[in-house]
Design a protein around this motif. Sequence first.
Motif, short mmCIF file in Angstrom:
data_model
loop_
_atom_site.label_atom_id
_atom_site.label_comp_id
_atom_site.label_asym_id
_atom_site.label_seq_id
_atom_site.Cartn_x
_atom_site.Cartn_y
_atom_site.Cartn_z
N GLY A 190 -17.42 -12.40 59.07
CA GLY A 190 -18.11 -11.12 58.93
C GLY A 190 -17.15 -9.97 58.80
O GLY A 190 -17.33 -9.07 57.96
N LEU A 191 -16.10 -9.98 59.61
CA LEU A 191 -15.07 -8.94 59.53
C LEU A 191 -14.32 -8.99 58.20
O LEU A 191 -14.02 -7.95 57.62
N ILE A 192 -14.03 -10.20 57.74
CA ILE A 192 -13.33 -10.35 56.46
C ILE A 192 -14.20 -9.87 55.30
O ILE A 192 -13.71 -9.18 54.40
N VAL A 193 -15.48 -10.20 55.32
CA VAL A 193 -16.39 -9.74 54.26
C VAL A 193 -16.49 -8.22 54.28
O VAL A 193 -16.49 -7.57 53.23
N TYR A 194 -16.56 -7.64 55.48
CA TYR A 194 -16.61 -6.18 55.59
C TYR A 194 -15.33 -5.55 55.03
O TYR A 194 -15.40 -4.57 54.28
N ALA A 195 -14.18 -6.11 55.39
CA ALA A 195 -12.91 -5.58 54.88
C ALA A 195 -12.81 -5.74 53.37
O ALA A 195 -12.31 -4.84 52.68
N THR A 196 -13.30 -6.85 52.84
CA THR A 196 -13.30 -7.06 51.39
C THR A 196 -14.17 -6.02 50.69
O THR A 196 -13.75 -5.41 49.70
#
Length: 118
Positions: free
Chosen positions: A102-108
Amino acid sequence: MVLCGERFIGAWQFIFLMITIFFAITVSRSITKKGSVWIGILVFFVLYYLLGWMNHLLFGTEDLWIGPAATIQFGNETSVNVSPGECASAWGGLAFEIVIAGLIVYATAYLIDRKVEV
């Protein structure tokens, strides 16, 4: 027989791999300097190393998905013995990876929307 949600965990491994690859590509495309492709590749490997290290710290295993979650014996009788602790640690690692994903998708999404240079 599917033990500890093996099919679900296998599908999640693929999804998580794709999320991290997309993040590495996004980071490399957000950098306008020479060698951005190599930085993206480095980001991918560092991310996987750090997540493996964090899983080791939190759950005490090198890789939660390696190793049997059950013991199957064939002979006159077929028995399946599932260790509840192994399934619990696998689900704990899965929950950890869902949060990280979830954090990676948000950062992307943030890097794509803002076109931030790293």
